[in-house]
Design an enzyme around this catalytic site. Structure first.
Site, PDB file in Angstrom:
ATOM      1  N   SER A   1      -2.929  -8.079   2.818  1.00 34.78           N
ATOM      2  CA  SER A   1      -3.263  -7.990   4.238  1.00 34.78           C
ATOM      3  C   SER A   1      -3.693  -9.360   4.767  1.00 34.78           C
ATOM      4  O   SER A   1      -3.315  -9.749   5.870  1.00 34.78           O
ATOM      5  CB  SER A   1      -4.394  -6.986   4.450  1.00 34.78           C
ATOM      6  OG  SER A   1      -4.002  -5.720   3.988  1.00 34.78           O
TER       7      SER A   1
ATOM      8  N   ARG B   1      -2.050  -6.252  -8.282  1.00 34.85           N
ATOM      9  CA  ARG B   1      -0.914  -7.150  -8.069  1.00 34.85           C
ATOM     10  C   ARG B   1      -0.730  -8.138  -9.212  1.00 34.85           C
ATOM     11  O   ARG B   1       0.239  -8.102  -9.915  1.00 34.85           O
ATOM     12  CB  ARG B   1      -1.067  -7.908  -6.754  1.00 34.85           C
ATOM     13  CG  ARG B   1      -0.657  -7.099  -5.559  1.00 34.85           C
ATOM     14  CD  ARG B   1      -1.064  -7.749  -4.298  1.00 34.85           C
ATOM     15  NE  ARG B   1      -2.481  -8.047  -4.359  1.00 34.85           N
ATOM     16  CZ  ARG B   1      -3.245  -8.287  -3.316  1.00 34.85           C
ATOM     17  NH1 ARG B   1      -2.730  -8.325  -2.126  1.00 34.85           N
ATOM     18  NH2 ARG B   1      -4.524  -8.511  -3.458  1.00 34.85           N
TER      19      ARG B   1
ATOM     20  N   HIS C   1       0.847  -1.205   0.000  1.00 32.48           N
ATOM     21  CA  HIS C   1       0.000   0.000   0.000  1.00 32.48           C
ATOM     22  C   HIS C   1       0.883   1.257   0.000  1.00 32.48           C
ATOM     23  O   HIS C   1       0.598   2.226  -0.709  1.00 32.48           O
ATOM     24  CB  HIS C   1      -0.888   0.045   1.259  1.00 32.48           C
ATOM     25  CG  HIS C   1      -1.919  -1.038   1.340  1.00 32.48           C
ATOM     26  ND1 HIS C   1      -2.041  -1.858   2.429  1.00 32.48           N
ATOM     27  CD2 HIS C   1      -2.896  -1.408   0.475  1.00 32.48           C
ATOM     28  CE1 HIS C   1      -3.063  -2.708   2.241  1.00 32.48           C
ATOM     29  NE2 HIS C   1      -3.584  -2.456   1.053  1.00 32.48           N
TER      30      HIS C   1
ATOM     31  N   LYS D   1     -18.622  -6.119   8.218  1.00 36.09           N
ATOM     32  CA  LYS D   1     -17.388  -6.904   8.050  1.00 36.09           C
ATOM     33  C   LYS D   1     -16.431  -6.565   9.187  1.00 36.09           C
ATOM     34  O   LYS D   1     -15.872  -5.478   9.224  1.00 36.09           O
ATOM     35  CB  LYS D   1     -16.766  -6.559   6.680  1.00 36.09           C
ATOM     36  CG  LYS D   1     -15.862  -7.641   6.147  1.00 36.09           C
ATOM     37  CD  LYS D   1     -15.387  -7.277   4.750  1.00 36.09           C
ATOM     38  CE  LYS D   1     -13.983  -7.715   4.523  1.00 36.09           C
ATOM     39  NZ  LYS D   1     -13.409  -7.134   3.308  1.00 36.09           N
TER      40      LYS D   1
HETATM   41  O1  PNS Z   1      -8.902  -3.067   0.324  1.00 38.67           O
HETATM   42  P1  PNS Z   1     -10.142  -3.579  -0.358  1.00 38.67           P
HETATM   43  O2  PNS Z   1     -10.966  -4.377   0.619  1.00 38.67           O
HETATM   44  O3  PNS Z   1      -9.824  -4.340  -1.610  1.00 38.67           O
HETATM   45  O4  PNS Z   1     -11.020  -2.289  -0.780  1.00 38.67           O
HETATM   46  C1  PNS Z   1     -12.282  -2.432  -1.379  1.00 38.67           C
HETATM   47  C2  PNS Z   1     -13.017  -1.085  -1.511  1.00 38.67           C
HETATM   48  C3  PNS Z   1     -13.082  -0.393  -0.167  1.00 38.67           C
HETATM   49  C4  PNS Z   1     -12.288  -0.216  -2.497  1.00 38.67           C
HETATM   50  C5  PNS Z   1     -14.459  -1.379  -2.042  1.00 38.67           C
HETATM   51  O5  PNS Z   1     -15.026  -2.419  -1.276  1.00 38.67           O
HETATM   52  C6  PNS Z   1     -15.399  -0.178  -1.998  1.00 38.67           C
HETATM   53  O6  PNS Z   1     -15.170   0.790  -2.652  1.00 38.67           O
HETATM   54  N1  PNS Z   1     -16.466  -0.278  -1.194  1.00 38.67           N
HETATM   55  C7  PNS Z   1     -17.450   0.801  -1.011  1.00 38.67           C
HETATM   56  C8  PNS Z   1     -18.790   0.472  -1.686  1.00 38.67           C
HETATM   57  C9  PNS Z   1     -18.696   0.686  -3.180  1.00 38.67           C
HETATM   58  O7  PNS Z   1     -18.707   1.809  -3.628  1.00 38.67           O
HETATM   59  N2  PNS Z   1     -18.530  -0.434  -3.932  1.00 38.67           N
HETATM   60  C10 PNS Z   1     -18.297  -0.383  -5.384  1.00 38.67           C
HETATM   61  C11 PNS Z   1     -19.535  -0.204  -6.196  1.00 38.67           C
HETATM   62  S1  PNS Z   1     -20.821  -1.350  -5.829  1.00 38.67           S
END
Ligand code: PNS
Length: 169
Positions: free
Chosen positions: A134, A96, A23, A47
């Protein structure tokens, strides 16, 4: 003629449970493209992570304190709405390997459908961090694996403390 320049602001969203060296690499490199990056933790009450939002925020700030042009926040609801409210015109994500592609592609396309004015920008993760995630870090640390090369020192310390405390309880 010199036109006025719009400040380039990106959101770097994630769970950051916990932040890894991968990150940090993305944020450092992202700063070459954006004037400001808002590192935003998704607050998802459904979660439960290993670390609380406060703990994640502390580790994020601590491990990125040497990088200028950053701000830190949490968000809930739709990412594009949060980006819009924050004045950001881009979402920064690290990619990645092939395994990340399908999810990231779906996320980017959905976000684009929801708001066409916000662009998703991907940076390829540095080769050193290609296997760093993570979740894999948490699993290794839980069973006593050495993760010092993959996370900032503050995370290494906190993760050891966390699993020690869990064993006792
Ligand atoms: O580190 P991560 O868990 O891969 O991050 C995922 C994240 C936070 C980028 C994603 O889950 C997110 O943006 N969630 C907020 C809800 C949203 O807007 N989802 C996408 C459209 S449905």
């Amino acid at each position: 003629m010199k036109g006025y320049q719009v400040k380039r602001v990106a959101i770097y969203p994630g769970s950051f449970d916990p932040v890894t060296n991968g990150h940090i690499d993305i944020v450092r490199r992202g700063r070459r493209l954006f004037d400001e990056i808002i590192v935003a933790i998704l607050h998802n009450p459904n979660k439960k992570g290993l670390f609380s939002i406060d703990e994640r925020m502390f580790m994020l700030k601590e491990s990125m304190k040497g990088i200028s042009g950053l701000s830190f926040d949490t968000f809930d609801g739709l990412l594009v709405d949060y980006a819009n409210q924050s004045g950001a015109n881009a979402i920064l994500r690290g990619m990645r390997a092939v395994s990340d592609f399908e999810y990231e592609f779906q996320l980017a396309l959905m976000n684009r459908k929801l708001n066409r004015h916000i662009q998703t920008v991907f940076l390829m993760t540095g080769l050193r961090w290609i296997f760093t995630s993570s979740s894999i870090i948490k699993e290794a640390a839980q069973f006593g694996g050495d993760i010092t090369d993959m996370v900032p020192p503050v995370v290494n310390k906190k993760i050891i403390e966390k699993f020690k405390a869990r064993k006792k309880s």
